[in-house]
Structure formats: structure tokens, C-alpha cells
Design an enzyme around this catalytic site. Sequence first.
Site, PDB file in Angstrom:
ATOM      1  CG  MET E   1      -1.714  -1.215   1.419  1.00 21.00           C
ATOM      2  SD  MET E   1      -3.014  -1.276   0.192  1.00 21.00           S
ATOM      3  CE  MET E   1      -3.966   0.149   0.649  1.00 21.00           C
ATOM      4  N   PRO E   2       1.913   1.283  -0.760  1.00 15.70           N
ATOM      5  CG  PRO E   2       3.914   0.816  -1.873  1.00 15.70           C
ATOM      6  CD  PRO E   2       2.516   0.330  -1.714  1.00 15.70           C
TER       7      PRO E   2
END
Lengths: 62, 62, 62, 62, 62, 62
Positions: E1-2
Amino acid sequence: MPTFRIELFEGRSQEKKRELVEALTKETCRVLECDPGSVDIILIDVKREHWATGGVLWSERS
Amino acid sequence: MPTFRIELFEGRSQEKKRELVEALTKETCRVLECDPGSVDIILIDVKREHWATGGVLWSERS
Amino acid sequence: MPTFRIELFEGRSQEKKRELVEALTKETCRVLECDPGSVDIILIDVKREHWATGGVLWSERS
Amino acid sequence: MPTFRIELFEGRSQEKKRELVEALTKETCRVLECDPGSVDIILIDVKREHWATGGVLWSERS
Amino acid sequence: MPTFRIELFEGRSQEKKRELVEALTKETCRVLECDPGSVDIILIDVKREHWATGGVLWSERS
Amino acid sequence: MPTFRIELFEGRSQEKKRELVEALTKETCRVLECDPGSVDIILIDVKREHWATGGVLWSERS
């Protein structure tokens, strides 16, 4: 003067982080034609119990 | 209602942090003519292994 | 490498902004004993209709 | 695609955090008529010695 | 989930921005072995009169 | 002292924004048992051409 702030789940190795900032800086300079020294990147480790999507914390997903 | 978010390398003493927020608040109120109570400052310690400039993490500079 | 992000209501003159970043940089370097060139400050103008305190937008206060 | 970043004093229980992200996501979807899966919330614990109001750190208030 | 937040001087073309987010997403997925759909990038245009280094706004440098 | 920063696509009406900050503040105070006056919310409009998911800007999706 691009400055990055990247939030990602904690747990990545230091080697991966090193590789990531190298690659991102290189691509940024290639595309924007800027000096590497002008690119700052700050990595922000986020715990799964501090990040929710759809109202559910990632620490509570099975 | 100025709100500050200040990222700095970890390792500063609590005394330095106290002195810093006092000085920044004082100068902000002097210049902007605002009430001290309206100034919020959040300090964010960043590890050297989480901050890169020019594609190199500060923890890896000699 | 302190990096500031300052959210403030829009409407300040450019002269006030110039004076503010000068004063904040000077005080930061005095307290933290760092080089001025290492201090970055980004000012973020926020409209009163985009900032709420106590659930009320500042554009709607009388 | 609303993305929240919420800074709050550290010390809240995990149960409170879970309840908070559920409630905020629900209300956001109700008002903005968006899909829950599009709402991301990142909670950021801030220590009292890292947050100042009026030039005074919260760790130093009596 | 950057999740990326990138502050850069305003003035880049939309084509450059498109190329930048493509390249950054690709490199991030290669290094972190994550799904492209999990990478969000928000670009934040900053005016030169809102960014200071060393106490001097970039709009005032000759 | 919860402080929210919410990035969302531009285009919401001012009425929706008012309703949103009211609802979020109310729920936050209910869950965290805090004073409404301690809740600050800053809304940040993001253009579709400044937000990418999966390497594609939202302005370029059909």
C-alpha cells in the site's frame, strides 16, 4: 526540488529501502531532468494497525 | 491558525526541541501578528536510514 | 535537514511570507546549530472554507 | 479516493482506533456517496513531547 | 500500500507528470514486489514563492 | 488534539464539505471522548490529473 514522502507498511528490509530510493531518484531525474542532489525522499513506516481501508485496519484482516 | 509539521533527524535533545518550538512560535506570532495559542507545531523525528538525498540514505554516508 | 510544512490561512502578503521564512530559518539554525542551506520550508495556503475547527469551517464563522 | 492522515496523541487503545476508523469511513461514504473501499485512513501517533501549542510542548503542561 | 506525496515546483507538463507516475509505480512494484493497483501517487505543485531554502524563497533567487 | 488532513478529488460542493467536517468531528468526539474544539480538519482538493493509482492518472481513465 522534488520532495517525496512515502508511507508504506513496516517490515521492508533496509536493503529494499536502499534499492527503492536509488531507483526512484534515478527515474525522477531521468524524467524531470533534475539534479539527483535535489531529490529528497522520506520513508514513513506505517504499522498495519494504523492503516485502514474500507474502515477495516489491515492488522485485522485475515 | 498556522500548523507546522517539521521533519528532522532524530537525536535532538528534549531541551533543544523545547527551545525550538518556543522560538518558532514567537517569531511566527511576531511576523504574522497572530495569537500564540493558534500556533501548533508537530515535530517528526526521522531516522537517517529513512531519509535519502540524491538517492543515498543518510545512514550510508561516511 | 529540517523540512517544514506550514499550513496557514491564505491572504498573507508575499512580504510577510518572505519575512517569516527568513526568521524561522534563522532561529532554527541558531537552536539546532545547522547550516541554513539544509532548511527547507514549504508554505501551504489553506482557504477558510477548507479548514474546520470544532466541526465548523472558518468561512462560516461570523 | 479520500485519504485521511490523522495525527493524534499516542495512548489510545487499539479498540478505540478500530471504532474510530469504522465510524469515520461510514460517515465519509454516507456524505460523499463513495465506496468504502476507496477510503484510506492512516493514524499517526504523536508523543506529547513532540506537539506544541502556543510554544509549549504538551509534555510540559501541568 | 505505498502512498506517495511528491512536492515539486509547478510548471511541469502533464506529459512529464504522466511519465513520472508510470516510471515511479513500475520501479516501486519491481523493488517491493507489490501490485501496481496498490500504489497511489499524489503530485503537489508548489509555487516558487512558497518554497524557501536557506531562508530565501525560490521566487527571489536570481 | 486530533488533526485531520483529508485529500479528496476536487469537485465536492461546499455544502458536502460542511456536512463532512461536521459528521467527522462529531464521530471523533464520540469515540475519543474529546472536546470538539480540539479537532482540526483540513480538506485538500486534489485534481484528477495529480493523482495516480496503478501508475495511471485519474484524468486519463475512461
